[in-house]
Design an enzyme around this catalytic site. Structure first.
Site, PDB file in Angstrom:
ATOM      1  N   ASP A  67       4.250  -1.882   5.932  1.00  0.00           N
ATOM      2  CA  ASP A  67       3.099  -1.130   5.432  1.00  0.00           C
ATOM      3  C   ASP A  67       2.660  -1.589   4.045  1.00  0.00           C
ATOM      4  O   ASP A  67       1.621  -1.158   3.550  1.00  0.00           O
ATOM      5  CB  ASP A  67       3.385   0.371   5.444  1.00  0.00           C
ATOM      6  CG  ASP A  67       4.672   0.748   4.715  1.00  0.00           C
ATOM      7  OD1 ASP A  67       5.649  -0.004   4.810  1.00  0.00           O
ATOM      8  OD2 ASP A  67       4.696   1.817   4.066  1.00  0.00           O
ATOM      9  N   HIS A  68       3.438  -2.473   3.439  1.00  0.00           N
ATOM     10  CA  HIS A  68       3.089  -2.998   2.114  1.00  0.00           C
ATOM     11  C   HIS A  68       2.764  -4.494   2.126  1.00  0.00           C
ATOM     12  O   HIS A  68       2.401  -5.031   1.074  1.00  0.00           O
ATOM     13  CB  HIS A  68       4.236  -2.748   1.136  1.00  0.00           C
ATOM     14  CG  HIS A  68       4.527  -1.302   0.919  1.00  0.00           C
ATOM     15  ND1 HIS A  68       4.069  -0.593  -0.165  1.00  0.00           N
ATOM     16  CD2 HIS A  68       5.206  -0.412   1.682  1.00  0.00           C
ATOM     17  CE1 HIS A  68       4.471   0.671  -0.077  1.00  0.00           C
ATOM     18  NE2 HIS A  68       5.154   0.796   1.037  1.00  0.00           N
TER      19      HIS A  68
END
Length: 301
Positions: A67-68
């Site tokens: 997600d990063h």
């Protein structure tokens, strides 16, 4: 002063929702753009937010959870597709070099841009420019994670009344600033200290000393608040902060504007995050981030 603002591209944590894209944040700072934690879908969110590949000078990844970082592949290819005319520098944990290489070369494309890979292996300064110093501190997360801090050099604010009284006008003002003294007039006599502005980006981490060090004296702090305080045990076990913990860090660090983000899908309403950050003692400006929001860096005091 040139434009200084945060453009929020995505605010979800591990799982995106109908209303929250994976992470993505662009800090626009005097003509430069720093993209932090481009999660999946970042390229499209940039389009929606009016941020072009040409606006990007640095890519800053805190850690290599999807997600990063899953959006790196698309962003890097877009930078090359658009033939960005300036070099782009990528900062990321050195321990995740294999992930960066895989994302950088996830598919075939033509490289047209100088992408400088500058992995982060320890706390310290990553870059020093006339406009800012960029530094990193290691956080506490199941995989190696670094937070980032941008600090503007301290300067001096010229005082028009004192300048006029001393007979310093026009080009002589610049001469005095550079030399420190002109015709017996000292710079200190016609100016006052102007502290540089400070920005910090603190993503996935438990409570740790580095979070306070990054946040200290910030004009704008972007910090994760994945869980509410009722789920503090979950936050600790998974290496995250609660809203109250984020508020406590900001309050004790003298932050002026706090931006909460990286919300778990388990919470349908975001208001609780602001309430808990306030209950922890934060009294400054507080923003619960939402996708495509623009947050100006606060004006100087």
């Amino acid at each position: 002063m040139s434009q200084r603002e945060l453009v929020v591209l995505g605010t979800a944590s591990q799982v995106p929702t109908r209303h929250r894209n994976h992470n993505g944040y662009v800090l626009l700072w005097d003509g430069e753009g720093l993209l932090f934690d481009p999660g999946e879908g970042t390229q499209r969110q940039m389009l929606r937010a009016g941020v072009a590949a040409h606006d990007l000078n640095r890519l800053c990844v805190t850690h290599f959870h999807g997600d990063h970082s899953l959006g790196l592949a698309g962003v890097i290819q877009r930078v090359n597709l658009d033939a960005v005319p300036h070099p782009v520098t990528a900062h990321y944990p050195a321990s995740g070099q294999r992930f960066f290489d895989r994302l950088r070369y996830a598919t075939a494309y033509r490289e047209t841009v100088s992408l400088r890979a500058e992995p982060v292996a320890a706390d310290g300064v990553l870059a020093a420019t006339p406009a800012y110093t960029l530094s990193a501190r290691r956080l506490s997360h199941p995989v190696e994670s670094f937070g980032y801090r941008l600090t503007e050099p301290d300067g001096r604010r010229m005082l028009p009344r004192e300048l006029a009284a001393a007979g310093i006008t026009g080009p002589d003002v610049g001469l005095l600033q550079r030399a420190g003294e002109l015709r017996g007039v000292r710079l200190a006599d016609v100016s006052e200290p102007r502290p540089g502005q400070r920005f910090a980006f603190v993503m996935d981490t438990r409570l740790c000393d580095a979070a306070w060090a990054l946040a200290e004296g910030c004009d704008l702090l972007v910090i994760e608040s994945t869980f509410t305080d009722e789920d503090a045990a979950l936050a600790r076990d998974h290496g995250h902060l609660t809203a109250g913990q984020a508020g406590r860090i900001a309050a004790e660090s003298g932050v002026r504007h706090l931006v909460l983000t990286h919300f778990s899908q388990r919470y349908p309403h975001a208001e609780v995050f602001a309430d808990q950050a306030r209950a922890a003692g934060f009294t400054g400006t507080l923003t619960v981030a939402r996708d495509l929001l623009r947050v100006p860096v606060p004006r100087r005091r």
